[in-house]
Design a protein around this motif. Structure first.
Motif, PDB file in Angstrom:
ATOM      1  N   GLN A 146       0.806  -1.227   0.000  1.00 27.52           N
ATOM      2  CA  GLN A 146       0.000   0.000   0.000  1.00 27.52           C
ATOM      3  C   GLN A 146       0.838   1.275   0.000  1.00 27.52           C
ATOM      4  O   GLN A 146       0.574   2.172  -0.794  1.00 27.52           O
ATOM      5  CB  GLN A 146      -1.016  -0.012   1.139  1.00 27.52           C
ATOM      6  CG  GLN A 146      -2.119  -1.030   0.900  1.00 27.52           C
ATOM      7  CD  GLN A 146      -3.400  -0.720   1.671  1.00 27.52           C
ATOM      8  OE1 GLN A 146      -3.449   0.211   2.465  1.00 27.52           O
ATOM      9  NE2 GLN A 146      -4.434  -1.508   1.439  1.00 27.52           N
ATOM     10  N   ARG A 174       2.313   1.732  -3.409  1.00 27.72           N
ATOM     11  CA  ARG A 174       1.321   2.129  -4.413  1.00 27.72           C
ATOM     12  C   ARG A 174       0.952   3.606  -4.258  1.00 27.72           C
ATOM     13  O   ARG A 174       0.699   4.312  -5.224  1.00 27.72           O
ATOM     14  CB  ARG A 174       0.072   1.243  -4.291  1.00 27.72           C
ATOM     15  CG  ARG A 174      -0.620   1.042  -5.641  1.00 27.72           C
ATOM     16  CD  ARG A 174      -1.872   0.205  -5.527  1.00 27.72           C
ATOM     17  NE  ARG A 174      -1.624  -1.052  -4.852  1.00 27.72           N
ATOM     18  CZ  ARG A 174      -2.511  -1.662  -4.064  1.00 27.72           C
ATOM     19  NH1 ARG A 174      -3.689  -1.124  -3.839  1.00 27.72           N
ATOM     20  NH2 ARG A 174      -2.208  -2.809  -3.489  1.00 27.72           N
ATOM     21  N   LYS A 175       0.940   4.053  -2.994  1.00 26.95           N
ATOM     22  CA  LYS A 175       0.618   5.468  -2.759  1.00 26.95           C
ATOM     23  C   LYS A 175       1.700   6.362  -3.367  1.00 26.95           C
ATOM     24  O   LYS A 175       1.406   7.284  -4.125  1.00 26.95           O
ATOM     25  CB  LYS A 175       0.494   5.729  -1.250  1.00 26.95           C
ATOM     26  CG  LYS A 175      -0.117   7.071  -0.933  1.00 26.95           C
ATOM     27  CD  LYS A 175      -0.166   7.331   0.565  1.00 26.95           C
ATOM     28  CE  LYS A 175      -1.126   6.385   1.274  1.00 26.95           C
ATOM     29  NZ  LYS A 175      -1.201   6.688   2.733  1.00 26.95           N
ATOM     30  N   ILE A 201       1.079   8.825  -6.672  1.00 30.13           N
ATOM     31  CA  ILE A 201       1.234  10.285  -6.527  1.00 30.13           C
ATOM     32  C   ILE A 201       2.266  10.778  -7.536  1.00 30.13           C
ATOM     33  O   ILE A 201       2.027  11.720  -8.289  1.00 30.13           O
ATOM     34  CB  ILE A 201       1.642  10.672  -5.088  1.00 30.13           C
ATOM     35  CG1 ILE A 201       0.508  10.396  -4.102  1.00 30.13           C
ATOM     36  CG2 ILE A 201       2.037  12.157  -5.029  1.00 30.13           C
ATOM     37  CD1 ILE A 201       0.894  10.562  -2.635  1.00 30.13           C
ATOM     38  N   LEU A 245      -6.274   6.907  -5.211  1.00 26.50           N
ATOM     39  CA  LEU A 245      -5.748   7.641  -4.050  1.00 26.50           C
ATOM     40  C   LEU A 245      -6.828   8.199  -3.122  1.00 26.50           C
ATOM     41  O   LEU A 245      -6.563   8.455  -1.951  1.00 26.50           O
ATOM     42  CB  LEU A 245      -4.821   8.767  -4.533  1.00 26.50           C
ATOM     43  CG  LEU A 245      -3.543   8.281  -5.240  1.00 26.50           C
ATOM     44  CD1 LEU A 245      -2.849   9.414  -5.980  1.00 26.50           C
ATOM     45  CD2 LEU A 245      -2.579   7.659  -4.220  1.00 26.50           C
ATOM     46  N   LEU A 290      -6.821   2.512  -2.689  1.00 27.33           N
ATOM     47  CA  LEU A 290      -6.197   2.663  -1.374  1.00 27.33           C
ATOM     48  C   LEU A 290      -7.168   3.386  -0.453  1.00 27.33           C
ATOM     49  O   LEU A 290      -8.009   4.152  -0.922  1.00 27.33           O
ATOM     50  CB  LEU A 290      -4.936   3.520  -1.494  1.00 27.33           C
ATOM     51  CG  LEU A 290      -3.775   2.924  -2.296  1.00 27.33           C
ATOM     52  CD1 LEU A 290      -2.737   4.002  -2.608  1.00 27.33           C
ATOM     53  CD2 LEU A 290      -3.136   1.786  -1.512  1.00 27.33           C
ATOM     54  N   ASP A 329      -6.272   9.006   1.978  1.00 30.49           N
ATOM     55  CA  ASP A 329      -5.288   9.711   2.788  1.00 30.49           C
ATOM     56  C   ASP A 329      -5.433  11.182   2.405  1.00 30.49           C
ATOM     57  O   ASP A 329      -5.082  11.589   1.305  1.00 30.49           O
ATOM     58  CB  ASP A 329      -3.882   9.195   2.458  1.00 30.49           C
ATOM     59  CG  ASP A 329      -2.795   9.856   3.303  1.00 30.49           C
ATOM     60  OD1 ASP A 329      -3.045  10.960   3.835  1.00 30.49           O
ATOM     61  OD2 ASP A 329      -1.705   9.274   3.415  1.00 30.49           O
ATOM     62  N   ILE A 331      -3.027  13.559   0.337  1.00 29.83           N
ATOM     63  CA  ILE A 331      -2.792  13.604  -1.115  1.00 29.83           C
ATOM     64  C   ILE A 331      -3.158  14.974  -1.678  1.00 29.83           C
ATOM     65  O   ILE A 331      -2.623  15.382  -2.697  1.00 29.83           O
ATOM     66  CB  ILE A 331      -3.581  12.522  -1.883  1.00 29.83           C
ATOM     67  CG1 ILE A 331      -5.081  12.701  -1.676  1.00 29.83           C
ATOM     68  CG2 ILE A 331      -3.096  11.126  -1.509  1.00 29.83           C
ATOM     69  CD1 ILE A 331      -5.917  12.092  -2.753  1.00 29.83           C
ATOM     70  N   SER A 379       8.690   3.899   2.958  1.00 33.17           N
ATOM     71  CA  SER A 379       7.449   4.337   3.604  1.00 33.17           C
ATOM     72  C   SER A 379       7.644   5.356   4.732  1.00 33.17           C
ATOM     73  O   SER A 379       6.838   6.265   4.886  1.00 33.17           O
ATOM     74  CB  SER A 379       6.635   3.136   4.078  1.00 33.17           C
ATOM     75  OG  SER A 379       7.360   2.424   5.035  1.00 33.17           O
TER      76      SER A 379
END
Ligand SMILES: *[C@@H]1O[C@H](CO)[C@@H](O)[C@H](O)[C@H]1NC(C)=O
Ligand SMILES: *[C@@H]1O[C@H](CO)[C@@H](O)[C@H](O)[C@H]1NC(C)=O
Length: 310
Positions: free
Chosen positions: A98, A101-102, A106, A156, A181, A184, A187, A208
């Motif tokens: 995760q 991927r974030k 982005i 996202l 995801l 968050d 973003i 991370s």
């Protein structure tokens, strides 16, 4: 207004926006260089390094402006971007963790935005002047074709409804929903839409721990820059906090309170609290001017694919 009209037609099925997949073809470089398939961990890192190269060579120090002219004439554009696009086709974002991927999406969203703007000749006055900009430009990412709205809202933003159309990007059963995801909020301090009021462009790390710090930092910068005091004492707030209010809070009052906790300046924070209690008026503003930097004399850096690996 025109965009809203097209949006309505698209919704009714009367008009389908043209989808432009910017890494759709194969480039000549694939035939001359040995193709290396990267594992997903390496792909996330490569994307981060690629974005860093873009920022280092073609973006102003504050991250707000892009030298599209210099970029267009560089090998970074004519060669490296093509090679990057080929790598994208062979990755599988489902295999990323995760946090990976974030960071990946982005960075990819911001790369695709710059790429899409550059693909217009002449450059657009703003991204909002290009009909359906966010659903027109896409990358092929492994087995998936993803446009900007898929990346932002579908992946996202936790596949939450698009703020203007109210539709979700991935209806149930859509295989791309495996990429979604959890939302968050940070973003909103990281995704750049090619306008002056967008958050700055920077590269997000594949690691991370670092990514967490970077997202916290970007959001803080975005909050602080997103509130101004007008001459009459009223507050001017970045429209992101209105358009995406549901991502921050459920009412305007709560969103202003949230923002008061995000800004560092105590006096500004108090003004936002006052505004949340209706004691100070608030309006929202957004400058859609293209984030283009015009350089007098072009100094075109030579960035090769080796530069990508640093
Ligand atoms: C990915 O490939 C690199 C070599 O390029 C290797 O060092 C790394 O361990 C691999 N990671 C995974 C998760 O397979
Ligand atoms: C804090 O915000 C106020 C406006 O409310 C401004 O006058 C002041 O200069 C700001 N302070 C700092 C340290 O930025």
């Amino acid at each position: 207004m025109f965009n809203k009209f097209l949006g309505l037609l698209a919704w009714t099925g009367l008009w389908q926006p043209e989808l432009v997949v910017l890494n759709g073809g194969t480039t000549t470089t694939t035939t001359t260089t040995t193709r290396v398939d990267l594992n997903t961990t390496d792909m996330v890192t490569t994307t981060s390094i690629f974005m860093q190269g873009l920022v280092d060579h073609f973006v102003s120090g504050d991250g707000q402006k892009v030298s599209y002219e210099a970029l267009e004439q560089s090998t970074f554009y004519s060669q490296t971007l093509g090679e990057f696009g080929v790598l994208l086709q062979s990755t599988d974002p489902r295999q990323m963790t995760q946090p990976q991927r974030k960071a990946f999406f982005i960075n990819l969203y911001n790369i695709l935005t710059v790429h899409a703007i550059l693909s217009r000749d002449p450059l657009p006055e703003s991204t909002i002047s290009v009909p359906n900009f966010w659903q027109r430009y896409a990358y092929k990412v492994g087995p998936f074709t993803l446009h900007l709205d898929h990346m932002e809202h579908g992946i996202l933003r936790g596949n939450r409804a698009h703020p203007t159309t109210g539709t979700v990007m991935f209806p149930s059963g859509d295989p791309r929903s495996s990429l979604t995801l959890p939302l968050d909020t940070r973003i909103h301090g990281a995704l750049n839409c090619g306008a002056l009021s967008c958050p700055p462009l920077r590269s997000y790390s594949a690691a991370s721990d670092t990514l967490e710090e970077e997202l916290d930092g970007s959001l803080s910068v975005f909050c602080n820059k997103g509130v101004k005091v007008a001459g009459d004492g009223s507050l001017l707030v970045n429209s992101i906090f209105k358009w995406f209010r549901v991502d921050f809070a459920s009412t305007e009052q709560q969103a202003l309170r949230w923002l008061s906790g995000c800004v560092n300046n105590a006096s500004l924070s108090q003004k936002l609290l006052d505004a949340s209690l209706g004691k100070r008026s608030v309006s929202y503003e957004y400058d859609w001017t293209l984030n283009a930097m015009w350089v007098e004399k072009l100094e075109i850096p030579e960035v090769t694919s080796r530069g990508m690996k640093q």
